[in-house]
Write an enzyme that holds these catalytic residues in place. Sequence first.
Site, PDB file in Angstrom:
ATOM      1  N   TYR A   1     -22.501 -32.040 -47.926  1.00 41.82           N
ATOM      2  CA  TYR A   1     -23.274 -33.222 -48.319  1.00 41.82           C
ATOM      3  C   TYR A   1     -24.685 -32.865 -48.781  1.00 41.82           C
ATOM      4  O   TYR A   1     -25.437 -32.208 -48.076  1.00 41.82           O
ATOM      5  CB  TYR A   1     -23.371 -34.186 -47.137  1.00 41.82           C
ATOM      6  CG  TYR A   1     -24.229 -35.396 -47.413  1.00 41.82           C
ATOM      7  CD1 TYR A   1     -23.733 -36.437 -48.178  1.00 41.82           C
ATOM      8  CD2 TYR A   1     -25.523 -35.490 -46.937  1.00 41.82           C
ATOM      9  CE1 TYR A   1     -24.515 -37.561 -48.449  1.00 41.82           C
ATOM     10  CE2 TYR A   1     -26.313 -36.607 -47.198  1.00 41.82           C
ATOM     11  CZ  TYR A   1     -25.795 -37.633 -47.955  1.00 41.82           C
ATOM     12  OH  TYR A   1     -26.566 -38.729 -48.229  1.00 41.82           O
TER      13      TYR A   1
ATOM     14  N   THR B   1     -27.878 -43.106 -38.736  1.00 43.79           N
ATOM     15  CA  THR B   1     -28.345 -44.482 -38.707  1.00 43.79           C
ATOM     16  C   THR B   1     -27.209 -45.376 -38.231  1.00 43.79           C
ATOM     17  O   THR B   1     -26.067 -45.224 -38.687  1.00 43.79           O
ATOM     18  CB  THR B   1     -28.845 -44.903 -40.105  1.00 43.79           C
ATOM     19  OG1 THR B   1     -29.997 -44.110 -40.421  1.00 43.79           O
ATOM     20  CG2 THR B   1     -29.232 -46.370 -40.141  1.00 43.79           C
ATOM     21  N   LEU B   2     -27.526 -46.278 -37.309  1.00 40.82           N
ATOM     22  CA  LEU B   2     -26.515 -47.161 -36.713  1.00 40.82           C
ATOM     23  C   LEU B   2     -26.679 -48.566 -37.267  1.00 40.82           C
ATOM     24  O   LEU B   2     -27.804 -49.063 -37.377  1.00 40.82           O
ATOM     25  CB  LEU B   2     -26.681 -47.194 -35.190  1.00 40.82           C
ATOM     26  CG  LEU B   2     -26.721 -45.833 -34.503  1.00 40.82           C
ATOM     27  CD1 LEU B   2     -27.049 -45.997 -33.020  1.00 40.82           C
ATOM     28  CD2 LEU B   2     -25.393 -45.101 -34.681  1.00 40.82           C
ATOM     29  N   GLU B   3     -25.579 -49.195 -37.594  1.00 46.63           N
ATOM     30  CA  GLU B   3     -25.582 -50.593 -38.062  1.00 46.63           C
ATOM     31  C   GLU B   3     -25.336 -51.451 -36.834  1.00 46.63           C
ATOM     32  O   GLU B   3     -24.243 -51.447 -36.288  1.00 46.63           O
ATOM     33  CB  GLU B   3     -24.446 -50.806 -39.073  1.00 46.63           C
ATOM     34  CG  GLU B   3     -24.429 -49.815 -40.220  1.00 46.63           C
ATOM     35  CD  GLU B   3     -23.029 -49.656 -40.808  1.00 46.63           C
ATOM     36  OE1 GLU B   3     -22.171 -50.530 -40.617  1.00 46.63           O
ATOM     37  OE2 GLU B   3     -22.813 -48.621 -41.455  1.00 46.63           O
TER      38      GLU B   3
ATOM     39  N   SER C   1     -18.283 -48.693 -23.246  1.00 48.24           N
ATOM     40  CA  SER C   1     -19.120 -49.424 -22.291  1.00 48.24           C
ATOM     41  C   SER C   1     -20.186 -50.245 -22.996  1.00 48.24           C
ATOM     42  O   SER C   1     -20.526 -51.337 -22.534  1.00 48.24           O
ATOM     43  CB  SER C   1     -19.760 -48.446 -21.310  1.00 48.24           C
ATOM     44  OG  SER C   1     -18.743 -47.741 -20.651  1.00 48.24           O
TER      45      SER C   1
HETATM   46  O1  DUT Z   1     -22.985 -45.184 -40.260  1.00 49.77           O
HETATM   47  C1  DUT Z   1     -23.337 -44.109 -40.772  1.00 49.77           C
HETATM   48  C2  DUT Z   1     -22.497 -43.392 -41.627  1.00 49.77           C
HETATM   49  C3  DUT Z   1     -22.926 -42.190 -42.147  1.00 49.77           C
HETATM   50  N1  DUT Z   1     -24.152 -41.698 -41.835  1.00 49.77           N
HETATM   51  C4  DUT Z   1     -24.637 -40.418 -42.377  1.00 49.77           C
HETATM   52  C5  DUT Z   1     -23.570 -39.343 -42.442  1.00 49.77           C
HETATM   53  C6  DUT Z   1     -23.152 -39.328 -43.860  1.00 49.77           C
HETATM   54  O2  DUT Z   1     -22.687 -38.064 -44.267  1.00 49.77           O
HETATM   55  C7  DUT Z   1     -24.448 -39.703 -44.572  1.00 49.77           C
HETATM   56  C8  DUT Z   1     -24.260 -40.313 -45.925  1.00 49.77           C
HETATM   57  O3  DUT Z   1     -23.314 -41.339 -45.843  1.00 49.77           O
HETATM   58  P1  DUT Z   1     -22.583 -41.836 -47.149  1.00 49.77           P
HETATM   59  O4  DUT Z   1     -22.092 -40.675 -47.952  1.00 49.77           O
HETATM   60  O5  DUT Z   1     -21.604 -42.867 -46.742  1.00 49.77           O
HETATM   61  O6  DUT Z   1     -23.799 -42.491 -47.933  1.00 49.77           O
HETATM   62  P2  DUT Z   1     -23.862 -43.049 -49.404  1.00 49.77           P
HETATM   63  O7  DUT Z   1     -24.408 -44.409 -49.331  1.00 49.77           O
HETATM   64  O8  DUT Z   1     -22.556 -42.862 -50.097  1.00 49.77           O
HETATM   65  O9  DUT Z   1     -24.971 -42.102 -50.012  1.00 49.77           O
HETATM   66  P3  DUT Z   1     -24.825 -40.716 -50.773  1.00 49.77           P
HETATM   67  O10 DUT Z   1     -24.783 -41.099 -52.222  1.00 49.77           O
HETATM   68  O11 DUT Z   1     -26.041 -39.932 -50.402  1.00 49.77           O
HETATM   69  O12 DUT Z   1     -23.547 -40.062 -50.291  1.00 49.77           O
HETATM   70  O13 DUT Z   1     -25.094 -40.637 -43.696  1.00 49.77           O
HETATM   71  C9  DUT Z   1     -25.000 -42.412 -41.016  1.00 49.77           C
HETATM   72  O14 DUT Z   1     -26.115 -41.989 -40.714  1.00 49.77           O
HETATM   73  N2  DUT Z   1     -24.565 -43.602 -40.499  1.00 49.77           N
END
Ligand code: DUT
Length: 175
Positions: free
Chosen positions: A152, A120-122, A96
């Site tokens: 994580y 976090t939302l893009e 929606s």
């Molecule tokens: O759109 C998103 C996608 C993921 N997350 C959260 C869940 C995810 O487990 C965490 C870390 O995401 P990711 O591993 O992709 O981040 P990174 O940029 O690879 O950082 P890191 O090195 O801490 O893993 O953020 C969000 O808040 N928004």
Amino acid sequence: MILSGPEILSETMAGRIHIDDFDPERIEPNSYGFRLAEDILEYEDGIIDCFEPPKAEHAKMGPEGMVLEPGRFYLGGTMEAMGSPHYAATLYACRSASTLGIWIQFSAPLGHSGAVFPWTLEMKVAHPVRVYPGMLIGKLAFWSMQGEANGYVGKYTGSRSAVASRLSLDHHGTD
Ligand SMILES: O=c1ccn([C@H]2C[C@H](O)[C@@H](COP(=O)(O)OP(=O)(O)OP(=O)(O)O)O2)c(=O)[nH]1
């Protein structure tokens, strides 16, 4: 396998999935419906350097909401802290909101097991759209894993709301 709504409910009740605050009314057949938080971040105009912390402006929406403009890029947040040490998760818009021309996710949909915080939302929009804090905007699906995961621990551990990219930490090691 993706968890069914009743399984999300029972695993949340058992403390194996964390959703805060949790409303059983927002359980869907294969997901949990989340709401948009009041915080909106927007990067300052200019070139973003991936090796430097980005500068972002922070706005807090009131009940009147905020008009998002096309051609801009926003970071929103989920009202709910969500995640699980036992399941991976993936984030989607709800149809929606999506069919109004609101995008909340582009290229980072994966939530690791052990990542429990507001997401976090893009965000981008196809035309000017007024959004409101607390509106239903997306859904999180939970997936069982094959094998044990370490869980994580990363740059976003401990987040309490929408956060700007911390990619520069990979380069500098500190903020
Ligand atoms: O759109 C998103 C996608 C993921 N997350 C959260 C869940 C995810 O487990 C965490 C870390 O995401 P990711 O591993 O992709 O981040 P990174 O940029 O690879 O950082 P890191 O090195 O801490 O893993 O953020 C969000 O808040 N928004």
